[in-house]
Design a protein around this motif. Sequence first.
Motif, PDB file in Angstrom:
ATOM      1  N   GLU A 100      62.276 -26.711  -5.750  1.00 19.42           N
ATOM      2  CA  GLU A 100      61.568 -25.558  -5.191  1.00 19.42           C
ATOM      3  C   GLU A 100      62.402 -24.287  -5.209  1.00 19.42           C
ATOM      4  O   GLU A 100      61.922 -23.213  -4.798  1.00 19.42           O
ATOM      5  N   PRO A 143      67.768 -24.810   7.020  1.00 18.72           N
ATOM      6  CA  PRO A 143      67.943 -24.792   5.562  1.00 18.72           C
ATOM      7  C   PRO A 143      68.264 -23.383   5.073  1.00 18.72           C
ATOM      8  O   PRO A 143      67.815 -22.389   5.654  1.00 18.72           O
ATOM      9  N   PRO A 144      69.040 -23.292   4.001  1.00 19.63           N
ATOM     10  CA  PRO A 144      69.362 -21.970   3.449  1.00 19.63           C
ATOM     11  C   PRO A 144      68.142 -21.321   2.831  1.00 19.63           C
ATOM     12  O   PRO A 144      67.155 -21.983   2.507  1.00 19.63           O
ATOM     13  N   GLU A 145      68.189 -20.005   2.662  1.00 19.82           N
ATOM     14  CA  GLU A 145      67.065 -19.268   2.113  1.00 19.82           C
ATOM     15  C   GLU A 145      66.876 -19.613   0.632  1.00 19.82           C
ATOM     16  O   GLU A 145      67.838 -19.644  -0.123  1.00 19.82           O
ATOM     17  N   PRO A 146      65.620 -19.846   0.193  1.00 21.06           N
ATOM     18  CA  PRO A 146      65.376 -20.190  -1.206  1.00 21.06           C
ATOM     19  C   PRO A 146      65.365 -18.955  -2.096  1.00 21.06           C
ATOM     20  O   PRO A 146      65.363 -17.817  -1.618  1.00 21.06           O
ATOM     21  N   LEU A 157      63.508 -16.405  -8.783  1.00 24.42           N
ATOM     22  CA  LEU A 157      62.734 -17.644  -8.770  1.00 24.42           C
ATOM     23  C   LEU A 157      61.992 -17.841 -10.100  1.00 24.42           C
ATOM     24  O   LEU A 157      61.925 -18.961 -10.616  1.00 24.42           O
ATOM     25  N   ARG A 181      65.489 -24.006  -3.633  1.00 25.26           N
ATOM     26  CA  ARG A 181      66.296 -23.866  -2.419  1.00 25.26           C
ATOM     27  C   ARG A 181      67.714 -24.362  -2.690  1.00 25.26           C
ATOM     28  O   ARG A 181      67.889 -25.450  -3.256  1.00 25.26           O
ATOM     29  N   PHE A 229      70.247 -26.131  -7.109  1.00 25.33           N
ATOM     30  CA  PHE A 229      69.082 -25.864  -6.274  1.00 25.33           C
ATOM     31  C   PHE A 229      68.127 -27.054  -6.348  1.00 25.33           C
ATOM     32  O   PHE A 229      68.160 -27.856  -7.292  1.00 25.33           O
ATOM     33  N   SER A 230      67.245 -27.135  -5.347  1.00 25.84           N
ATOM     34  CA  SER A 230      66.185 -28.134  -5.386  1.00 25.84           C
ATOM     35  C   SER A 230      65.109 -27.677  -6.364  1.00 25.84           C
ATOM     36  O   SER A 230      65.148 -26.559  -6.889  1.00 25.84           O
ATOM     37  N   SER A 264      63.730 -16.235  -4.610  1.00 27.56           N
ATOM     38  CA  SER A 264      62.432 -15.558  -4.536  1.00 27.56           C
ATOM     39  C   SER A 264      62.363 -14.470  -5.608  1.00 27.56           C
ATOM     40  O   SER A 264      63.372 -14.080  -6.195  1.00 27.56           O
ATOM     41  N   LYS A 266      74.779 -26.739   1.743  1.00 30.79           N
ATOM     42  CA  LYS A 266      74.468 -26.484   3.148  1.00 30.79           C
ATOM     43  C   LYS A 266      75.716 -26.015   3.874  1.00 30.79           C
ATOM     44  O   LYS A 266      76.823 -26.035   3.333  1.00 30.79           O
TER      45      LYS A 266
END
Length: 493
Positions: A301, A438-441, A447, A303, A298-299, A443, A307
């Motif tokens: 953030e 972009p794909p959903e991050p 998260l 995400r 993941f990034s 949450s 992809k």
Amino acid sequence: MTQPPQMSSDVAHHQAVRQHNLRAAAQNTANEQRLADAGDAGARFSFNGRWSRRDWAHASLFATLGALVIGLVPGFSNAMRVADHGPALTTLALPLPPLPKATRAAQAQRSWEVVKVESGQTLGSIFEARGIPAATLHRLLEASDDRQALARLRPGAELAFDQAADGRLLAFRYDRNDTQRVELSLAGDRVAEQVIERPVEVRTAVVSGKVGKSLFHSARKLGLSPSVINTLTDEVFKYDIDFDRDVTSGDRFSVVVEQTWREGELIRSGPVTAAVFTAKGKPFTAIRFERDGKGEYFSAEGRPLKKSFIRSPIQYARLSSRFGNRRHPVLGTQRMHKGVDYAARSGTPIMAAGDARVVSAGWHGGYGNTVVLDHGKGHTTLYAHMSRTAKLKRGQRVSQGDVIGFVGSTGLSTGPHLHYEFRVNGVHRNPLQHTMPPPEPLSGTALAQFRAQTGPALERIREVEEIIYASVPEAADADRRVAAATAPRGKRG
């Protein structure tokens, strides 16, 4: 009257005096002779202040005789003393107490010869090459619980043999796993097994450096394994960075990776916990996090980096023709080039750009051997001029990265390359410019767990990069390499 008695006494006295005088004369004569002899000798041996060769020869002879006497006399004296003090000493053989167990164990250490398994080798061929009978191999396999594993040796695995001078196998050793080593000892018809525990230690290391002339070469110099490098290029950053065109020598990378050590030896690296790759001044961050029991990247953030489509269906290929109008190399006419071409060697694997269903796989006119995939939501991709396709059937599901064929030059083609098309609802789009949503991050709870687990790894990367790149000038840092912040994480086994 005669006096005969008186006359007799005078005669005796005169005779005694005469004898005394004769003896005195003889003594004097002898003394004179000795003096004369001594005078002659003195005259003969008189020293005139200069030695002749004869004098030097006599002196050397006397010195040699003196040295021999000095050396020999003490020996004779000692011999005489020994003889005087009694007979020589006698040596007797006395029994000694048994050796301690530790000493016996040290003396019984085996002489191991290590053999590394090469590609195509089997356990039978290795035993045969060492002159060990097949019957001995069968006895070992019957006594071992790892028969199936030994029958399927992997290249690079290490085996060890202890053989006698006549070639007989005394013991055989192999690694059951990272933490257990098995020794099989032969004594007559009996095979004894001993399992040796070998604890391992897992450390977390931060490795940072610059790309230089080659990312692979620079990363290998830092100690990163080929599998870790491939993870960075083929899994972590493949969606955001084209490592053929987007990377320069001044770009830098930092990787947090787990390293497994055993007895002071690095035996395994991975997985990559976190990584930051700065390409053309833009940083890309990747952090590993397990979601639903599966590790993903993941990034920062939260995400997902994965992809719907990868940037290029071929690894390390050269872009030979772009999307747009051009003169066709075979037909010679000006026409629209509805895809992009990647030049590569014949036989280079071609990957599916995303999860999809096979629409067709086979000959397609001027495209030659071609595969068409349907990715859903109106997105399709086409792969042309293959030398051959993989064993695909219409309607079969393929995953992103699966090999669907191999580069060739079939159809209207002047050389080996891949023609790649990207379509949205039947309309051709430039695959190098089209962006997907972009794909959903992550949450909620996921998260929060992600930030708690990955925050320390990012902080360690920042600390290392601040130390390296803040204090070293850019010009002098082109070939700098640093592997730092290594800390034990725990022991296993």
